[in-house]
Design an enzyme around this catalytic site. Structure first.
Site, mmCIF file in Angstrom:
data_model
loop_
_atom_site.group_PDB
_atom_site.id
_atom_site.type_symbol
_atom_site.label_atom_id
_atom_site.label_comp_id
_atom_site.label_asym_id
_atom_site.label_seq_id
_atom_site.Cartn_x
_atom_site.Cartn_y
_atom_site.Cartn_z
ATOM 1 C CG HIS A 87 75.832 64.726 -87.192
ATOM 2 N ND1 HIS A 87 76.694 63.941 -86.436
ATOM 3 C CD2 HIS A 87 74.628 64.616 -86.591
ATOM 4 C CE1 HIS A 87 76.025 63.389 -85.441
ATOM 5 N NE2 HIS A 87 74.772 63.795 -85.511
ATOM 6 C CG ASP A 223 80.105 63.897 -86.089
ATOM 7 O OD1 ASP A 223 79.835 65.102 -86.259
ATOM 8 O OD2 ASP A 223 79.305 62.992 -86.363
ATOM 9 C CB SER A 655 73.774 64.010 -82.522
ATOM 10 O OG SER A 655 73.436 62.826 -83.200
#
Length: 760
Positions: A87, A223, A655
């Site tokens: 992402h 991810d 992230s």
């Protein structure tokens, strides 16, 4: 007195043992040796403090980068190969996708360096050094220094220190305040502007579970994405792509462990957490709960539904809005969870009780009363005043700027000011217009006017319905008088006549911009009315109520730290490099529901649903998983572990952060937090808060077995060292690694002329 209080707090911090909870805190690497290292050793750390952060020698910090100012990445090879979340790379992946070659949907792995894809504007920052400059910034400032004078002095010193540290553009540097302006730290980075996409799994793999699984555990999402950093031939940063750039050789890259994790294993997360507000007072929490979050949820929900409606009907529209949708949806669900969590955990009540205890402590001493006595009262008064105008601020950012054409129109405000000047500077106008051409190119690439027209009508109607009439822009009166109050009719008029919804017409305007044409454009006219109303009628009143808030917050935080001397606080996250440490831990989410600390590929098969886009599993992945073809990436229990959870303290910006074991080896990628602890940015709950991580073995399985890119895994330093260091028994010294375990050696090289790390 302020200076004496600050010094007293500093001396207390130096003399008192570090007793903060290990699982709470996003710590400055500079201070780990003094504040955290002993505690980290007890949990299983085998590295020295210098192997984590050292200004003169290679250390873990040199393997960590801030990606684009919004995510974290880490080097996993000596050839500049960078690992981050899917992402985080989503926008770059989408930008290289077309309906004919949709690598977002199908996945992509460069087989050669020439296939790696450049990303103009994307950069990484690598920390060179950091320094506590609190004393220099606050020198000569006392409680008697007027606030305006204090602010001017502080800002001036911050700018000057940052400018000096840049060394004529060699570095990126800034000074950030901590603890609401009670401390200040200088950060110096190298910025690399040639960042190329190397690989990413198919969206159905990298975003498996979609919005349904977002912020949830258990997870089975791979991810991740891969980039490579390029530099000049002498390994120096470049501003952007150049054909003769070569892969950057980092000072340190993380070895990758195939050993896996067990419960209570040591875990460390290094990265750039974006923003926490754990010192936010009860009045601020109440405003968030009552007004700010509900408005954000409502407006984002409206936008997302309209985007999805059009995207479901047209694949080209879905591709255009894929990245924008993902960004908006992420925090739409976050705000929902945060509000639910605040109610469930009674966060406001807890903060109110804390403030009552603080007020009692302040009242017990006249000197404390003189220093801190007005802080809480000033805070409460400020928030009471801000509450009257808060919705106007939220609707400006989420409704007006949530409408794409209005957001684009806002970018023309500087040009508008230049055009309407008494003596227009044509050279400056030309420069601004030329700069807007690039902005327009980027805007129209992923823009669909028909979709935006629906969003415009819906969000402007909510703006009209929800914001107090006396705070609304004048343009709303025009809608009422000329269009019978119908935002649908007004939207049709705007989108049929505005040149800002057409790339060709916008480019034509920018070739020869005129004030008359800009003022007559209906989209710009509306945005101008909204901005003018905010600047004249809302902002001054908000600023009046906020005027004393910075000082009150600063004193409030200083009082908390002075009162609670037994606790070592970590500063709120503010996009500066931080380290958190803890353990691999399961948790009980609610009554009778206990979650394991890991997930396996079996969960992918259990969730698989070919009729639901969020849970589609590619045929090749199904085949490999059903055959249990895990290769060298299988766990000792024979399964393929897909994810695990730790109690590391993280937030947005983390992230892509590496999850590192006690030997400094990469064991996973942090990519999410859990639903039960969505209040974590406001208040930490040690029993519930968990960091959700992709198991590095699943990541490598996706690259090598599923993606056919074994050459990328071969480029990494793979280790299989035996058990991951776990906690040391109470009262025992940290145990040495067993015979099979080898602590990662970080090569160091002394650099001339660099100072030793600064200390408090």
């Amino acid at each position: 007195m302020f200076k004496r209080t600050w010094l007293k707090g500093l001396l207390l911090a130096l003399l008192l043992p570090a007793v903060a909870r290990a699982d709470e805190g996003m710590w400055l690497p500079l201070l780990v040796k003094r504040l955290n290292h002993a505690d980290m050793q007890k949990k299983g750390l085998k590295l020295t403090a210098e192997e984590i952060y050292d200004v003169n020698n290679a250390s873990l910090k040199d393997a960590i980068v801030q990606l684009g100012g919004f995510c974290t990445g880490e080097f996993v090879s000596k050839q500049g190969l960078l690992l981050t979340n899917h992402h985080c790379g989503y926008d770059a992946i989408q930008s290289h996708s077309t309906t004919q070659n949709n690598i977002l949907q199908n996945g992509f792995y460069a087989q050669t360096r020439s296939e790696e894809k450049a990303n103009p504007g994307l950069f990484v920052d690598i920390l060179v050094r950091m320094e506590d400059v609190s004393g220099k910034v606050l020198e000569g400032i006392t409680p008697q220094t007027p606030e305006a004078e204090r602010n001017a002095l502080v800002q001036k010193r911050q700018r000057e220190m940052a400018e000096a540290a840049k060394e004529n553009g060699q570095y990126v540097a800034y000074v950030r305040d901590m603890f609401a302006g009670n401390e200040f730290y200088l950060f110096v980075y190298q910025r690399f502007g040639d960042v190329r996409l190397v690989g990413a799994p198919a969206e159905s793999v990298g975003k498996f579970g979609g919005d349904t699984d977002n912020w949830m555990w258990p997870r089975h999402t791979a991810d991740f994405s891969l980039f490579r950093i390029y530099a000049s031939k002498d390994n120096k940063p470049t501003k952007g792509f150049a054909a003769d750039n070569v892969p950057y050789i980092p000072k340190h890259h993380l070895p990758v462990s195939l050993q896996g994790v067990s419960e209570n294993d040591f875990s460390m997360v290094f990265g750039f957490p974006g923003r926490t507000q754990r010192f936010l007072p009860a009045a601020g929490l109440q405003l968030t709960l009552d007004q700010t979050n509900p408005a954000r949820i409502k407006l984002r929900d409206t936008r997302l539904k309209l985007w999805k409606e059009d995207g479901d009907q047209d694949p080209a529209v879905r591709l255009k809005y894929a990245s924008k949708y993902a960004n908006i949806a992420n925090y739409w669900k976050y705000f929902i969870g945060q509000n639910e969590g605040m109610k469930r955990l009674k966060t406001v009540d807890q903060k109110t009780a804390e403030e009552a205890a603080l007020a009692q402590w302040i009242a017990q001493d006249p000197a404390r009363g003189q220093q801190y006595g007005q802080a809480l009262n000033d805070i409460n008064q400020a928030y009471a005043g801000m509450r009257q105008y808060n919705l106007s601020s939220v609707y400006l950012s989420e409704a007006a700027l949530g409408t794409e054409v209005l957001a684009f129109a806002s970018r023309l405000m500087p040009l508008y000011q230049q055009l309407k000047a008494e003596s227009p500077d044509q050279a400056a106008i030309r420069k601004t217009a030329d700069g807007l051409k690039e902005s327009a190119e980027d805007f129209f690439k992923d823009y669909n006017p028909a979709t935006d027209q629906k969003v415009f009508a819906a969000l402007m109607q909510l703006y009209y319905n929800d914001v107090a009439k006396e705070q609304q822009p004048e343009i709303f009166q025009t809608v009422q008088k000329q269009y019978g109050g119908s935002m649908q009719k007004y939207a049709a008029e705007v989108f049929s006549k505005s040149f800002l919804v057409s790339k060709a017409k916008t480019e034509q305007f920018l070739q020869k911009p005129t004030l008359l044409q800009l003022e007559n454009d209906p989209a710009f006219r509306m945005m101008n009315s909204i901005v003018k109303n905010f600047q004249e009628n809302i902002q001054p009143k908000m600023q009046a109520h906020q005027a004393g808030l910075a000082r009150a917050n600063r004193l409030y935080v200083a009082a908390l730290r002075e009162k609670n001397t037994q606790k070592v606080y970590s500063p709120d996250a503010n996009s500066t490099i931080r380290l958190s440490y803890g353990s691999v831990r399961s948790y009980q989410g609610r009554d009778a529901v206990r979650y394991s600390y890991f997930t396996t590929a079996q969960g992918v098969l259990e969730k698989e649903d070919a009729t639901n886009p969020e849970f589609v599993v590619p045929p090749k992945q199904l085949e490999l998983l059903r055959a249990k073809d895990y290769g060298r990436f299988a766990d000792k229990d024979g399964t393929l572990h897909t994810g695990f959870i730790t109690d590391n303290d993280i937030t947005g910006g983390n992230s892509g952060s590496p999850v590192i074991n006690g030997r400094g080896e990469l064991i996973g990628l942090a990519f999410d937090g859990n639903w039960e602890a969505m209040t974590g940015d406001l208040a930490y709950d040690p029993e519930l808060k968990r960091c959700i991580n992709a198991d590095i073995r699943y990541v490598l399985w996706c690259v090598e077995k599923l993606g056919g890119a074994k050459h990328l895994v071969d480029e990494m330093t793979i280790v299989n060292n035996g058990p991951n260091p776990g906690p040391v028994a109470a009262g025992a010294a940290p145990a040495a690694a067993d015979g099979k375990a080898t602590k990662v050696k970080i090569k160091t090289k002394k650099k001339k002329g660099e100072a030793a790390p600064a200390t408090l």
